[in-house]
Design an enzyme around this catalytic site. Sequence first.
Site, short mmCIF file in Angstrom:
data_model
loop_
_atom_site.label_atom_id
_atom_site.label_comp_id
_atom_site.label_asym_id
_atom_site.label_seq_id
_atom_site.Cartn_x
_atom_site.Cartn_y
_atom_site.Cartn_z
N ASN A 1 37.09 43.17 42.47
CA ASN A 1 35.67 43.53 42.34
C ASN A 1 34.87 42.45 43.06
O ASN A 1 34.69 41.36 42.53
CB ASN A 1 35.31 43.60 40.86
CG ASN A 1 33.83 43.82 40.62
OD1 ASN A 1 33.09 44.12 41.56
ND2 ASN A 1 33.40 43.68 39.38
N TRP A 2 34.44 42.77 44.27
CA TRP A 2 33.76 41.75 45.08
C TRP A 2 32.32 41.52 44.64
O TRP A 2 31.66 40.60 45.13
CB TRP A 2 33.80 42.15 46.56
CG TRP A 2 35.17 42.15 47.18
CD1 TRP A 2 36.37 41.89 46.53
CD2 TRP A 2 35.51 42.40 48.55
NE1 TRP A 2 37.41 41.98 47.42
CE2 TRP A 2 36.92 42.29 48.67
CE3 TRP A 2 34.76 42.71 49.67
CZ2 TRP A 2 37.59 42.48 49.89
CZ3 TRP A 2 35.42 42.90 50.89
CH2 TRP A 2 36.82 42.78 51.00
N LYS A 3 31.83 42.39 43.76
CA LYS A 3 30.44 42.27 43.27
C LYS A 3 29.48 42.19 44.47
O LYS A 3 29.74 42.79 45.51
CB LYS A 3 30.32 41.09 42.32
CG LYS A 3 31.37 41.14 41.20
CD LYS A 3 31.12 40.21 40.08
CE LYS A 3 32.24 40.35 39.05
NZ LYS A 3 32.05 39.54 37.86
N HIS B 1 30.64 48.57 34.42
CA HIS B 1 30.87 47.12 34.37
C HIS B 1 29.78 46.48 33.50
O HIS B 1 28.63 46.94 33.51
CB HIS B 1 30.84 46.53 35.78
CG HIS B 1 31.31 45.11 35.83
ND1 HIS B 1 30.51 44.07 35.44
CD2 HIS B 1 32.51 44.57 36.17
CE1 HIS B 1 31.20 42.94 35.56
NE2 HIS B 1 32.40 43.22 35.99
N GLU C 1 28.07 43.96 33.88
CA GLU C 1 26.89 43.52 34.63
C GLU C 1 25.95 44.70 34.89
O GLU C 1 24.73 44.53 34.91
CB GLU C 1 27.34 42.84 35.94
CG GLU C 1 27.92 41.46 35.65
CD GLU C 1 28.94 40.96 36.65
OE1 GLU C 1 29.03 41.51 37.76
OE2 GLU C 1 29.67 40.01 36.30
N GLU D 1 37.30 44.12 29.67
CA GLU D 1 36.68 42.91 30.20
C GLU D 1 35.73 42.32 29.16
O GLU D 1 34.56 42.72 29.09
CB GLU D 1 35.89 43.23 31.47
CG GLU D 1 36.73 43.76 32.60
CD GLU D 1 36.10 43.46 33.95
OE1 GLU D 1 36.77 42.85 34.78
OE2 GLU D 1 34.91 43.79 34.14
N GLY E 1 33.61 35.53 34.72
CA GLY E 1 33.01 34.47 35.54
C GLY E 1 32.83 33.15 34.83
O GLY E 1 32.15 32.26 35.33
N SER F 1 37.99 36.24 34.32
CA SER F 1 38.59 34.94 34.65
C SER F 1 40.10 35.01 34.83
O SER F 1 40.82 34.08 34.45
CB SER F 1 38.21 33.89 33.60
OG SER F 1 36.80 33.70 33.59
N GLY G 1 37.46 39.37 39.66
CA GLY G 1 36.16 39.10 40.28
C GLY G 1 36.27 37.92 41.23
O GLY G 1 36.67 38.06 42.39
N GLY G 2 35.92 36.73 40.76
CA GLY G 2 35.86 35.54 41.60
C GLY G 2 37.11 35.31 42.43
O GLY G 2 37.03 35.02 43.64
P1 PGA Z 1 35.84 37.33 37.09
O1 PGA Z 1 35.16 38.79 37.07
O2 PGA Z 1 37.27 37.53 37.49
O3 PGA Z 1 35.04 36.56 38.09
O4 PGA Z 1 35.72 36.79 35.69
C1 PGA Z 1 35.86 39.91 36.61
C2 PGA Z 1 34.96 41.12 36.66
O5 PGA Z 1 33.77 41.01 36.36
O6 PGA Z 1 35.40 42.25 37.01
#
Ligand code: PGA
Length: 243
Positions: A12-14, A97, A99, A167, A173, A205, A226-227
């Site tokens: 997930n590159w956001k 998600h 977010e 999640e 994050g 994470s 994500g990251g």
């Molecule tokens: P993260 O994000 O790996 O940076 O914690 C995961 C996500 O939000 O899908």
Amino acid sequence: MTPGLRPLIAGNWKMNTLVREAVDLAKAVVAGSGSVKAELLVCPPFPYVAGLAGMLAGSTVAVGAQDCHARDKGAHTGDVAATMLRDCGATHVILGHSERRADHGETDAMVKAKASAALAAGLVPIVCVGETLAQREAGQALEVVHGQIAGSLPEGFVAAGGVVAYEPVWAIGTGKTPTEEDIAAVHAAMRAQVGAATRLLYGGSMKPGNAAAILALPNVDGGLIGGAALVAADFLAIAKAAG
Ligand code: PGA
């Protein structure tokens, strides 16, 4: 891992990468994907979906989006339909998600409508669920996740190969992760709710250093990253940890 289910490692590159960076990242993922047995998916920002899907056609890396609208077309300025994403070559879409639930007020009912649209368009929805820190501390994690799954998965989701990602909001994050026991407990409850055929991802994470232990847990059938998905070597190391 669940016997019989092929693991899915989704990036997930956001809201990250400019065009050049997106192209380079995708190329590096493909270049390192040779020995990966898990299914690989990258989910770039909307503007890059078509370009990357074209570029990665014929590779083992699929391209998905990070959201879609519940309707096929119409007066919805700034929104993108599932049919458009499919037409651009996307195969998957992340929905609900945390977010988006936080930034855009997305409710379970909205996520369900989007997932329905995704299924109708031929996209595989990856529906995200997870408790906040306050909910976990109040002992409500299982109840919250159960309610989100009950409210967010449309009819036909399981039969079409829909995916659910657990999640925990407080793990995204932050570098914090639940204990292995806690992840296993949530995933066991999700398995009991959705049945044997649905892949259940963990996200929050996930890094090369913790991926093998998390992916070895029962009922964890992959990861939503994500990251670490913004660094090809890290993303690939996680994918290799899936077997
Ligand atoms: P993260 O994000 O790996 O940076 O914690 C995961 C996500 O939000 O899908």
